[in-house]
Design a protein around this motif. Structure first.
Motif, short mmCIF file in Angstrom:
data_model
loop_
_atom_site.label_atom_id
_atom_site.label_comp_id
_atom_site.label_asym_id
_atom_site.label_seq_id
_atom_site.Cartn_x
_atom_site.Cartn_y
_atom_site.Cartn_z
N PHE A 1 -12.97 -52.15 7.54
CA PHE A 1 -13.71 -52.44 6.32
C PHE A 1 -14.55 -51.23 5.90
CE2 PHE A 1 -17.88 -53.92 4.67
CZ PHE A 1 -17.47 -54.47 3.46
N TYR A 2 -15.24 -50.61 6.86
CA TYR A 2 -16.07 -49.45 6.57
C TYR A 2 -15.22 -48.27 6.09
CZ TYR A 2 -18.87 -45.27 7.35
OH TYR A 2 -19.49 -44.06 7.19
N ARG A 3 -14.08 -48.05 6.75
CA ARG A 3 -13.20 -46.96 6.34
C ARG A 3 -12.74 -47.15 4.90
NH1 ARG A 3 -7.20 -46.47 8.59
NH2 ARG A 3 -7.01 -48.10 7.01
N ASN A 4 -12.40 -48.38 4.54
CA ASN A 4 -11.97 -48.65 3.17
C ASN A 4 -13.10 -48.48 2.17
OD1 ASN A 4 -9.39 -49.17 4.03
ND2 ASN A 4 -9.61 -51.40 4.05
N LEU A 5 -14.33 -48.78 2.59
CA LEU A 5 -15.48 -48.59 1.69
C LEU A 5 -15.64 -47.13 1.31
CD1 LEU A 5 -18.39 -50.82 3.12
CD2 LEU A 5 -17.02 -51.22 1.06
N TRP A 6 -15.68 -46.23 2.34
CA TRP A 6 -15.92 -44.83 1.99
C TRP A 6 -14.70 -44.18 1.33
CZ3 TRP A 6 -12.65 -41.34 4.02
CH2 TRP A 6 -12.14 -41.50 5.32
N ALA A 7 -13.50 -44.63 1.68
CA ALA A 7 -12.30 -44.09 1.04
C ALA A 7 -12.26 -44.48 -0.43
CB ALA A 7 -11.05 -44.58 1.76
N MET A 8 -12.59 -45.74 -0.73
CA MET A 8 -12.59 -46.20 -2.12
C MET A 8 -13.70 -45.52 -2.92
SD MET A 8 -12.56 -50.10 -3.52
CE MET A 8 -12.55 -50.46 -5.28
N ALA A 9 -14.85 -45.28 -2.27
CA ALA A 9 -15.94 -44.57 -2.94
C ALA A 9 -15.54 -43.14 -3.29
CB ALA A 9 -17.19 -44.57 -2.05
N ASP A 10 -14.82 -42.49 -2.38
CA ASP A 10 -14.35 -41.12 -2.62
C ASP A 10 -13.34 -41.09 -3.77
OD1 ASP A 10 -14.16 -38.31 -1.99
OD2 ASP A 10 -12.20 -38.74 -1.12
N LEU A 11 -12.40 -42.03 -3.76
CA LEU A 11 -11.40 -42.10 -4.84
C LEU A 11 -12.07 -42.40 -6.18
CD1 LEU A 11 -8.58 -44.11 -3.02
CD2 LEU A 11 -8.48 -41.71 -3.73
N HIS A 12 -13.05 -43.29 -6.16
CA HIS A 12 -13.78 -43.63 -7.38
C HIS A 12 -14.46 -42.38 -7.96
CE1 HIS A 12 -17.45 -44.85 -9.58
NE2 HIS A 12 -16.70 -45.85 -10.03
N GLN A 13 -15.10 -41.59 -7.09
CA GLN A 13 -15.80 -40.40 -7.54
C GLN A 13 -14.84 -39.39 -8.17
OE1 GLN A 13 -18.97 -40.09 -7.57
NE2 GLN A 13 -19.33 -37.92 -7.98
N ARG A 14 -13.69 -39.21 -7.54
CA ARG A 14 -12.72 -38.23 -8.04
C ARG A 14 -12.10 -38.70 -9.36
NH1 ARG A 14 -10.80 -34.64 -3.74
NH2 ARG A 14 -12.08 -35.03 -1.89
N LEU A 15 -11.75 -39.97 -9.43
CA LEU A 15 -11.16 -40.50 -10.67
C LEU A 15 -12.17 -40.46 -11.80
CD1 LEU A 15 -8.87 -41.84 -12.23
CD2 LEU A 15 -9.65 -44.05 -11.33
N LYS A 16 -13.41 -40.80 -11.50
CA LYS A 16 -14.46 -40.79 -12.52
C LYS A 16 -14.63 -39.40 -13.12
CE LYS A 16 -19.28 -42.15 -13.29
NZ LYS A 16 -19.67 -40.87 -13.94
N HIS A 17 -14.53 -38.38 -12.28
CA HIS A 17 -14.65 -37.00 -12.76
C HIS A 17 -13.60 -36.71 -13.83
CE1 HIS A 17 -15.11 -32.64 -12.73
NE2 HIS A 17 -13.83 -32.53 -12.44
N TYR A 18 -12.34 -37.08 -13.57
CA TYR A 18 -11.27 -36.82 -14.52
C TYR A 18 -11.37 -37.70 -15.76
CZ TYR A 18 -8.95 -33.71 -11.25
OH TYR A 18 -8.67 -32.64 -10.43
N GLU A 19 -11.77 -38.94 -15.58
CA GLU A 19 -11.90 -39.83 -16.74
C GLU A 19 -13.05 -39.39 -17.64
OE1 GLU A 19 -9.86 -44.01 -15.42
OE2 GLU A 19 -12.01 -43.81 -15.03
N ASP A 20 -14.12 -38.86 -17.05
CA ASP A 20 -15.21 -38.32 -17.86
C ASP A 20 -14.74 -37.11 -18.66
OD1 ASP A 20 -16.96 -40.25 -17.01
OD2 ASP A 20 -17.97 -39.00 -15.51
N LEU A 21 -13.97 -36.23 -18.02
CA LEU A 21 -13.42 -35.06 -18.72
C LEU A 21 -12.49 -35.49 -19.84
CD1 LEU A 21 -12.60 -32.60 -15.78
CD2 LEU A 21 -14.46 -32.41 -17.45
N GLU A 22 -11.69 -36.50 -19.59
CA GLU A 22 -10.76 -36.99 -20.62
C GLU A 22 -11.53 -37.54 -21.81
OE1 GLU A 22 -6.63 -39.54 -20.70
OE2 GLU A 22 -8.25 -40.28 -19.44
#
Length: 200
Positions: free
Chosen positions: A87-108
């Motif tokens: 559960f903890y591994r999925n929390l930090w992995a999803m947080a990392d993916l969210h941060q990276r995707l947000k960066h590109y969606e903000d640029l878009e």
């Protein structure tokens, strides 16, 4: 394509939107949030370990906690500790993916990313810009054909049959602006731009 990450407050998100934004990063750390909670991922996992796995919460620091999570993962899902480590591994992995995707969606949203898919002509121009331009001539169907612009891909080879055997010679593999590929003899082309080795 509709964006998945959001800059809204949690109370302004629907269930579907919150599902894609429940894990996020703040100050370099993974966090979990819902309508009632906003908590550091490590802190949440430690609380769950104490409540459901009888853990004494004796981790000395973050590094010690991460080491224990790695050990718990090795035991698989046969124990509550293993489940919570997953559960903890999925929390930090999803947080990392969210941060990276947000960066590109903000640029878009700011118009700083090209629209996808790119037109085929744009893709071809991008590839051709990396090739050396040349001009020259090639032999085809019994006569010489001259070209004023071509894109050099690589050196090649060809041969011609003679009475006493085959004669090999070097060629250039050249793409013409209309997409046709020709193979002029090596000394029948002239490069239009200087060679750049890319070496410092």
């Amino acid at each position: 394509m509709e964006r998945l990450t959001s800059n809204k407050k949690v109370q302004e998100m629907g269930m579907f939107e919150l599902a894609h934004n429940s894990c996020y990063e703040k100050d370099g750390k993974a966090r979990y949030r819902d309508y009632d909670l906003d908590i550091d991922a490590k802190e949440l996992t430690r609380k769950l370990l104490k409540d459901y796995a009888d853990s004494d919460d004796s981790f000395t620091d973050d590094e010690d906690f991460d080491d224990w999570m790695m050990d718990y993962l090795q035991s698989g899902m046969d124990s509550m500790e293993g489940l919570l480590a997953l559960f903890y591994r999925n929390l930090w992995a999803m947080a990392d993916l969210h941060q990276r995707l947000k960066h590109y969606e903000d640029l878009e949203d700011q118009g700083k990313l090209p629209e996808l898919p790119l037109p085929e002509d744009t893709l071809m121009m991008g590839m051709r810009e990396k090739l050396r331009k040349c001009k020259g001539r090639y032999w085809f169907q019994g006569h010489w054909n001259e070209f004023g612009l071509g894109y050099f891909h690589k050196w090649g080879g060809n041969f011609e049959e003679f009475e006493n055997g085959a004669g090999n010679y070097s060629t250039a593999i050249v793409e013409l602006p209309n997409g046709k590929v020709v193979m002029p003899v090596a000394d029948d082309i002239v490069f239009l731009n200087p060679f750049e080795s890319g070496l410092g």
